[in-house]
Write a protein that holds these residues in place. Structure first.
Motif, PDB file in Angstrom:
ATOM      1  N   VAL A  27       0.840  -1.206   0.000  1.00  0.00           N
ATOM      2  CA  VAL A  27       0.000   0.000   0.000  1.00  0.00           C
ATOM      3  C   VAL A  27       0.876   1.257   0.000  1.00  0.00           C
ATOM      4  O   VAL A  27       0.616   2.211  -0.735  1.00  0.00           O
ATOM      5  CB  VAL A  27      -0.957   0.001   1.208  1.00  0.00           C
ATOM      6  CG1 VAL A  27      -1.667   1.348   1.339  1.00  0.00           C
ATOM      7  CG2 VAL A  27      -1.989  -1.122   1.069  1.00  0.00           C
ATOM      8  N   LEU A  28       1.932   1.245   0.812  1.00  0.00           N
ATOM      9  CA  LEU A  28       2.845   2.394   0.843  1.00  0.00           C
ATOM     10  C   LEU A  28       3.509   2.597  -0.519  1.00  0.00           C
ATOM     11  O   LEU A  28       3.611   3.721  -1.010  1.00  0.00           O
ATOM     12  CB  LEU A  28       3.917   2.182   1.920  1.00  0.00           C
ATOM     13  CG  LEU A  28       3.496   2.440   3.365  1.00  0.00           C
ATOM     14  CD1 LEU A  28       4.558   1.913   4.319  1.00  0.00           C
ATOM     15  CD2 LEU A  28       3.268   3.930   3.609  1.00  0.00           C
ATOM     16  N   LEU A  29       3.953   1.510  -1.127  1.00  0.00           N
ATOM     17  CA  LEU A  29       4.611   1.602  -2.426  1.00  0.00           C
ATOM     18  C   LEU A  29       3.658   2.166  -3.479  1.00  0.00           C
ATOM     19  O   LEU A  29       4.020   3.046  -4.263  1.00  0.00           O
ATOM     20  CB  LEU A  29       5.122   0.229  -2.861  1.00  0.00           C
ATOM     21  CG  LEU A  29       5.901   0.161  -4.177  1.00  0.00           C
ATOM     22  CD1 LEU A  29       7.184   0.982  -4.093  1.00  0.00           C
ATOM     23  CD2 LEU A  29       6.213  -1.288  -4.544  1.00  0.00           C
ATOM     24  N   GLY A  30       2.418   1.673  -3.473  1.00  0.00           N
ATOM     25  CA  GLY A  30       1.432   2.136  -4.446  1.00  0.00           C
ATOM     26  C   GLY A  30       1.016   3.578  -4.238  1.00  0.00           C
ATOM     27  O   GLY A  30       0.730   4.302  -5.190  1.00  0.00           O
ATOM     28  N   ALA A  31       1.009   4.016  -2.982  1.00  0.00           N
ATOM     29  CA  ALA A  31       0.553   5.374  -2.672  1.00  0.00           C
ATOM     30  C   ALA A  31       1.662   6.412  -2.802  1.00  0.00           C
ATOM     31  O   ALA A  31       1.404   7.567  -3.162  1.00  0.00           O
ATOM     32  CB  ALA A  31      -0.027   5.417  -1.253  1.00  0.00           C
ATOM     33  N   ALA A  52       0.065  -2.414  -8.961  1.00  0.00           N
ATOM     34  CA  ALA A  52      -0.300  -2.046 -10.335  1.00  0.00           C
ATOM     35  C   ALA A  52      -1.654  -1.338 -10.360  1.00  0.00           C
ATOM     36  O   ALA A  52      -1.840  -0.338 -11.061  1.00  0.00           O
ATOM     37  CB  ALA A  52      -0.317  -3.283 -11.226  1.00  0.00           C
ATOM     38  N   LEU A  53      -2.605  -1.833  -9.600  1.00  0.00           N
ATOM     39  CA  LEU A  53      -3.939  -1.227  -9.533  1.00  0.00           C
ATOM     40  C   LEU A  53      -3.891   0.154  -8.878  1.00  0.00           C
ATOM     41  O   LEU A  53      -4.547   1.094  -9.341  1.00  0.00           O
ATOM     42  CB  LEU A  53      -4.889  -2.146  -8.764  1.00  0.00           C
ATOM     43  CG  LEU A  53      -5.343  -3.402  -9.506  1.00  0.00           C
ATOM     44  CD1 LEU A  53      -5.918  -4.427  -8.549  1.00  0.00           C
ATOM     45  CD2 LEU A  53      -6.372  -3.046 -10.585  1.00  0.00           C
ATOM     46  N   MET A  54      -3.115   0.276  -7.813  1.00  0.00           N
ATOM     47  CA  MET A  54      -3.002   1.563  -7.133  1.00  0.00           C
ATOM     48  C   MET A  54      -2.377   2.613  -8.059  1.00  0.00           C
ATOM     49  O   MET A  54      -2.823   3.761  -8.106  1.00  0.00           O
ATOM     50  CB  MET A  54      -2.168   1.421  -5.863  1.00  0.00           C
ATOM     51  CG  MET A  54      -2.850   0.630  -4.760  1.00  0.00           C
ATOM     52  SD  MET A  54      -1.852   0.514  -3.253  1.00  0.00           S
ATOM     53  CE  MET A  54      -1.974   2.197  -2.627  1.00  0.00           C
ATOM     54  N   LEU A  55      -1.356   2.210  -8.804  1.00  0.00           N
ATOM     55  CA  LEU A  55      -0.708   3.144  -9.715  1.00  0.00           C
ATOM     56  C   LEU A  55      -1.626   3.502 -10.883  1.00  0.00           C
ATOM     57  O   LEU A  55      -1.644   4.646 -11.341  1.00  0.00           O
ATOM     58  CB  LEU A  55       0.606   2.562 -10.222  1.00  0.00           C
ATOM     59  CG  LEU A  55       1.684   2.304  -9.155  1.00  0.00           C
ATOM     60  CD1 LEU A  55       2.942   1.749  -9.796  1.00  0.00           C
ATOM     61  CD2 LEU A  55       2.002   3.560  -8.356  1.00  0.00           C
ATOM     62  N   ILE A 226      -2.818   8.791   6.825  1.00  0.00           N
ATOM     63  CA  ILE A 226      -4.171   8.965   6.286  1.00  0.00           C
ATOM     64  C   ILE A 226      -4.128   9.829   5.029  1.00  0.00           C
ATOM     65  O   ILE A 226      -4.766   9.510   4.015  1.00  0.00           O
ATOM     66  CB  ILE A 226      -5.107   9.589   7.343  1.00  0.00           C
ATOM     67  CG1 ILE A 226      -5.367   8.583   8.478  1.00  0.00           C
ATOM     68  CG2 ILE A 226      -6.429  10.029   6.721  1.00  0.00           C
ATOM     69  CD1 ILE A 226      -6.091   9.162   9.679  1.00  0.00           C
ATOM     70  N   ALA A 227      -3.356  10.907   5.072  1.00  0.00           N
ATOM     71  CA  ALA A 227      -3.258  11.805   3.913  1.00  0.00           C
ATOM     72  C   ALA A 227      -2.670  11.077   2.710  1.00  0.00           C
ATOM     73  O   ALA A 227      -3.091  11.291   1.569  1.00  0.00           O
ATOM     74  CB  ALA A 227      -2.396  13.014   4.268  1.00  0.00           C
ATOM     75  N   LEU A 228      -1.695  10.185   2.966  1.00  0.00           N
ATOM     76  CA  LEU A 228      -1.038   9.463   1.882  1.00  0.00           C
ATOM     77  C   LEU A 228      -1.945   8.413   1.252  1.00  0.00           C
ATOM     78  O   LEU A 228      -1.896   8.178   0.037  1.00  0.00           O
ATOM     79  CB  LEU A 228       0.235   8.793   2.419  1.00  0.00           C
ATOM     80  CG  LEU A 228       1.090   8.019   1.411  1.00  0.00           C
ATOM     81  CD1 LEU A 228       1.653   8.951   0.340  1.00  0.00           C
ATOM     82  CD2 LEU A 228       2.218   7.284   2.132  1.00  0.00           C
ATOM     83  N   THR A 229      -2.799   7.780   2.063  1.00  0.00           N
ATOM     84  CA  THR A 229      -3.552   6.613   1.593  1.00  0.00           C
ATOM     85  C   THR A 229      -5.062   6.833   1.459  1.00  0.00           C
ATOM     86  O   THR A 229      -5.785   5.912   1.084  1.00  0.00           O
ATOM     87  CB  THR A 229      -3.329   5.424   2.541  1.00  0.00           C
ATOM     88  OG1 THR A 229      -3.763   5.791   3.862  1.00  0.00           O
ATOM     89  CG2 THR A 229      -1.850   5.027   2.589  1.00  0.00           C
ATOM     90  N   ARG A 230      -5.556   8.028   1.741  1.00  0.00           N
ATOM     91  CA  ARG A 230      -7.006   8.233   1.785  1.00  0.00           C
ATOM     92  C   ARG A 230      -7.696   8.004   0.432  1.00  0.00           C
ATOM     93  O   ARG A 230      -8.886   7.739   0.390  1.00  0.00           O
ATOM     94  CB  ARG A 230      -7.356   9.612   2.339  1.00  0.00           C
ATOM     95  CG  ARG A 230      -6.915  10.800   1.517  1.00  0.00           C
ATOM     96  CD  ARG A 230      -7.753  12.046   1.871  1.00  0.00           C
ATOM     97  NE  ARG A 230      -7.895  12.246   3.282  1.00  0.00           N
ATOM     98  CZ  ARG A 230      -7.208  13.103   4.025  1.00  0.00           C
ATOM     99  NH1 ARG A 230      -6.279  13.872   3.448  1.00  0.00           N
ATOM    100  NH2 ARG A 230      -7.423  13.228   5.317  1.00  0.00           N
TER     101      ARG A 230
END
Length: 236
Positions: A27-31, A52-55, A226-230
């Motif tokens: 999650v951190l990598l994608g965000a 891949a989906l997050m990107l 939260i700001a990074l992953t919201r």
């Protein structure tokens, strides 16, 4: 029994067939990875397809993404997750060994959440063992491959244990890749970083180093996390 899927705001990731489940590292990598201006992205060791989906969610509509995975069951699950997502036309899952992978075109962004237990004891489950240990893909092999697949102005972002960061930077430097961004991750107040995310490029510039605290208390996320992953988590 753990939940066989993880629901995000814009997509769902099933992980019951994969050795490595949805976790904070991915999650951190994608965000955190920058995809600004990227037209082509390679996710090395995609697993469930999460990164891949997050990107894809943050990328330009015409960005092509290759999700590479060596394990057959994981690659199949990644395909299923991507077909169910809004970005099935943008993401191609390729089952292949990265050490043998060839592409006619280079990539603007390459990411990897690689096997991370260096020189440690293997676990009995071979699929999980391959996913968790870097015997099958060393940092040297990973960086060698990245060097040949990255565009001149491209970036490579990796999430690794803090205790191998210097070693990975040294290997990268030998391949003409320099660290330009680094995020040291702390999981609890007063703790020390156990994970770090590093972005490399061929440009020689000063590395910007930051820290991120993920939780201020048990199951209570920090404002920064939260700001990074919201954009992704359902209840952020």
């Amino acid at each position: 029994m753990s939940n066989p899927y993880f629901q995000f705001k814009q997509f769902t990731v099933w992980h019951d067939k994969c050795a490595m489940k949805v976790g904070t590292d991915g999650v951190l990598l994608g965000a955190w990875t920058s995809v600004q201006g990227a037209h082509s992205i390679l996710d090395v060791g995609t697993g469930t397809g999460l990164v891949a989906l997050m990107l894809a969610q943050r990328s330009l509509p015409n960005t092509n993404i290759v999700a590479l995975e060596i394990d057959e069951a994981a690659a199949e699950q990644a395909k299923e997750n991507i077909v169910r997502s809004p970005w099935k036309k943008q993401i191609e899952v390729v089952q292949a060994d990265f050490r043998k992978y060839q592409s006619p075109e280079k990539f603007d962004v390459i990411v990897s959440n690689p096997p991370y237990f260096v020189d440690s004891l293997g676990c009995p489950d071979q699929q999980r063992n391959s996913a968790r240990h870097n015997d099958s893909l060393t940092y040297e092999e990973l960086l060698e491959g990245v060097t040949g697949l990255l565009t001149e102005n491209g970036t490579f972002t990796i999430v690794i244990p803090m205790d191998v960061a210097d070693r990975v930077k040294m290997i990268a430097s030998e391949k003409k890749l320099q660290a330009v961004r680094q995020l040291n991750v702390i999981t609890k107040p007063g703790g020390i970083p156990k994970r770090t995310l590093i972005t490399f490029s061929f440009s020689n510039q000063e590395c910007i180093v930051e820290e991120l605290l993920t939780e201020v208390a048990r199951h209570q996320y920090s404002k920064e996390y939260i700001a990074l992953t919201r954009e992704y988590y359902l209840n952020m």
